[in-house]
Design a protein around this motif. Structure first.
Motif, PDB file in Angstrom:
ATOM      1  N   VAL A 113       0.752  -1.130  -0.014  1.00 62.49           N
ATOM      2  CA  VAL A 113       0.172  -0.009  -0.092  1.00 62.49           C
ATOM      3  C   VAL A 113       0.756   1.241  -0.009  1.00 62.49           C
ATOM      4  O   VAL A 113       0.483   2.159  -0.674  1.00 62.49           O
ATOM      5  CB  VAL A 113      -0.932  -0.053   1.306  1.00 62.49           C
ATOM      6  CG1 VAL A 113      -1.768   1.401   1.479  1.00 62.49           C
ATOM      7  CG2 VAL A 113      -2.095  -1.115   1.141  1.00 62.49           C
ATOM      8  N   GLU A 134       2.559   1.766  -3.390  1.00 58.38           N
ATOM      9  CA  GLU A 134       1.532   2.165  -4.375  1.00 58.38           C
ATOM     10  C   GLU A 134       1.391   3.630  -3.941  1.00 58.38           C
ATOM     11  O   GLU A 134       1.360   4.726  -5.130  1.00 58.38           O
ATOM     12  CB  GLU A 134       0.167   1.507  -4.279  1.00 58.38           C
ATOM     13  CG  GLU A 134       0.103   0.081  -4.659  1.00 58.38           C
ATOM     14  CD  GLU A 134       0.166  -0.263  -6.246  1.00 58.38           C
ATOM     15  OE1 GLU A 134       0.108   1.060  -6.716  1.00 58.38           O
ATOM     16  OE2 GLU A 134       0.056  -1.303  -6.503  1.00 58.38           O
ATOM     17  N   ARG A 167       6.945  -2.159  -4.758  1.00 60.70           N
ATOM     18  CA  ARG A 167       5.787  -2.605  -5.160  1.00 60.70           C
ATOM     19  C   ARG A 167       5.759  -4.013  -5.627  1.00 60.70           C
ATOM     20  O   ARG A 167       5.176  -4.872  -5.394  1.00 60.70           O
ATOM     21  CB  ARG A 167       5.242  -1.739  -6.300  1.00 60.70           C
ATOM     22  CG  ARG A 167       3.799  -2.239  -7.100  1.00 60.70           C
ATOM     23  CD  ARG A 167       3.087  -1.477  -7.877  1.00 60.70           C
ATOM     24  NE  ARG A 167       2.078  -1.941  -8.573  1.00 60.70           N
ATOM     25  CZ  ARG A 167       2.081  -2.454  -9.802  1.00 60.70           C
ATOM     26  NH1 ARG A 167       3.221  -2.524 -10.445  1.00 60.70           N
ATOM     27  NH2 ARG A 167       0.983  -3.125 -10.356  1.00 60.70           N
ATOM     28  N   LYS A 212       4.343  -6.991  -3.498  1.00 58.54           N
ATOM     29  CA  LYS A 212       3.356  -7.886  -4.057  1.00 58.54           C
ATOM     30  C   LYS A 212       3.591  -9.445  -3.897  1.00 58.54           C
ATOM     31  O   LYS A 212       2.732 -10.164  -3.701  1.00 58.54           O
ATOM     32  CB  LYS A 212       2.742  -7.300  -5.267  1.00 58.54           C
ATOM     33  CG  LYS A 212       1.398  -8.039  -5.616  1.00 58.54           C
ATOM     34  CD  LYS A 212       0.864  -7.011  -6.926  1.00 58.54           C
ATOM     35  CE  LYS A 212      -0.557  -7.336  -7.122  1.00 58.54           C
ATOM     36  NZ  LYS A 212      -1.141  -6.635  -7.932  1.00 58.54           N
ATOM     37  N   ASP A 250     -10.577   1.076 -10.422  1.00 57.51           N
ATOM     38  CA  ASP A 250      -9.151   1.523 -11.022  1.00 57.51           C
ATOM     39  C   ASP A 250      -8.834   1.353 -12.355  1.00 57.51           C
ATOM     40  O   ASP A 250      -8.395   2.201 -12.891  1.00 57.51           O
ATOM     41  CB  ASP A 250      -8.074   0.799  -9.914  1.00 57.51           C
ATOM     42  CG  ASP A 250      -6.731   1.314 -10.083  1.00 57.51           C
ATOM     43  OD1 ASP A 250      -6.989   2.352  -9.371  1.00 57.51           O
ATOM     44  OD2 ASP A 250      -5.682   1.066 -10.478  1.00 57.51           O
ATOM     45  N   LYS A 299      -6.469   1.370  -4.065  1.00 52.57           N
ATOM     46  CA  LYS A 299      -5.476   0.495  -3.496  1.00 52.57           C
ATOM     47  C   LYS A 299      -5.845   0.546  -2.173  1.00 52.57           C
ATOM     48  O   LYS A 299      -5.418  -0.696  -1.581  1.00 52.57           O
ATOM     49  CB  LYS A 299      -4.061   0.926  -4.072  1.00 52.57           C
ATOM     50  CG  LYS A 299      -3.977   1.197  -5.505  1.00 52.57           C
ATOM     51  CD  LYS A 299      -3.954   0.015  -6.137  1.00 52.57           C
ATOM     52  CE  LYS A 299      -3.594   0.148  -7.770  1.00 52.57           C
ATOM     53  NZ  LYS A 299      -3.502  -0.936  -8.575  1.00 52.57           N
ATOM     54  N   LEU A 346      -6.698  -3.593  -1.838  1.00 47.00           N
ATOM     55  CA  LEU A 346      -5.391  -4.474  -1.443  1.00 47.00           C
ATOM     56  C   LEU A 346      -5.818  -5.084  -0.053  1.00 47.00           C
ATOM     57  O   LEU A 346      -5.590  -6.453  -0.208  1.00 47.00           O
ATOM     58  CB  LEU A 346      -4.161  -3.810  -1.706  1.00 47.00           C
ATOM     59  CG  LEU A 346      -3.494  -3.265  -2.872  1.00 47.00           C
ATOM     60  CD1 LEU A 346      -2.402  -2.500  -3.002  1.00 47.00           C
ATOM     61  CD2 LEU A 346      -3.346  -4.845  -3.739  1.00 47.00           C
TER      62      LEU A 346
END
Length: 212
Positions: free
Chosen positions: A15, A18, A26, A30, A183, A193, A197
């Motif tokens: 987060v 992002e 990122r 992820k 998005d 996000k 997320l």
């Protein structure tokens, strides 16, 4: 438990990545978060239910990697992977409760994801363009997954607390997909996000814990 904590920390880091537009962080965050929920489910997936649900987790992780890209091809690859994952979840839940009994067990709650799915498609219809068919297929799959999970829970198909975790996980997955849809088709925003997320990784963790 360690893998769950790693997933949560990686999600929080994602987060931040992002928010700050940190591409390298990122990708790392992820990837780690997705591997972590696989670790939670790995080795615990015994029996046909667990095996199918773990397959769903695997395709979720594949979809996560695909969505690291920003283009149309990456989106379609991610959509396809998640579609296969939802089908695997549906097949897995069918090992607990026969599909013919889903509506009976889910009752009026079956209308919630159905109406929400129709509303989402209707609201995005003019924006979908050439993606209408794949998006419709995806929405149908996740609606079926939420209904199936609700039916299994109301039928008491799993011991507690897993019996509660399954529909909550399915519902959070649906919610996270709303963020992805906003998005992609409405407008890119960090806000999507910010709530999408955490909802997604919480969903996958709950599903992973359901099969332990």
């Amino acid at each position: 438990m360690i893998a769950t904590i790693v997933c949560a920390v990686a999600c929080a880091t994602l987060v931040v990545a992002e928010w700050r537009a940190l591409a390298g962080l990122r990708i790392a965050a992820k990837t780690i978060a997705s591997i972590a929920f696989l670790v939670v489910g790995y080795g615990a997936a015994s029996g046909s239910f667990g095996e199918w649900m773990f397959i769903g987790l695997v395709f979720g992780a594949i979809g996560d990697v695909a969505l690291l890209g920003r283009g149309r091809g990456a989106f379609l690859a991610g959509l396809g992977a998640f579609l296969v994952g939802h089908v695997a979840y549906v097949v897995g839940i069918a090992q607990l409760v026969e599909p013919a009994a889903w509506l009976g067990h889910a009752g009026w709650l079956a209308a919630v994801p159905g109406v929400a799915g129709i509303a989402v498609v209707a609201g995005l219809w003019t924006r979908l363009r050439s993606l209408k068919v794949p998006v419709l297929a995806y929405v149908a799959a996740i609606v079926a997954m939420v209904i199936a999970a609700t039916a299994a829970a109301r039928a008491g198909a799993l011991p507690e607390p897993q019996n509660c975790w399954l529909p909550i996980g399915a519902g959070l997955f649906f919610i996270s997909d709303l963020a992805v849809a906003r998005d992609r088709f409405v407008g890119r925003s960090f806000t999507n996000k910010l709530w999408g997320l955490p909802a997604y990784y919480a969903a996958q963790l709950l599903i992973a814990w359901t099969i332990r």
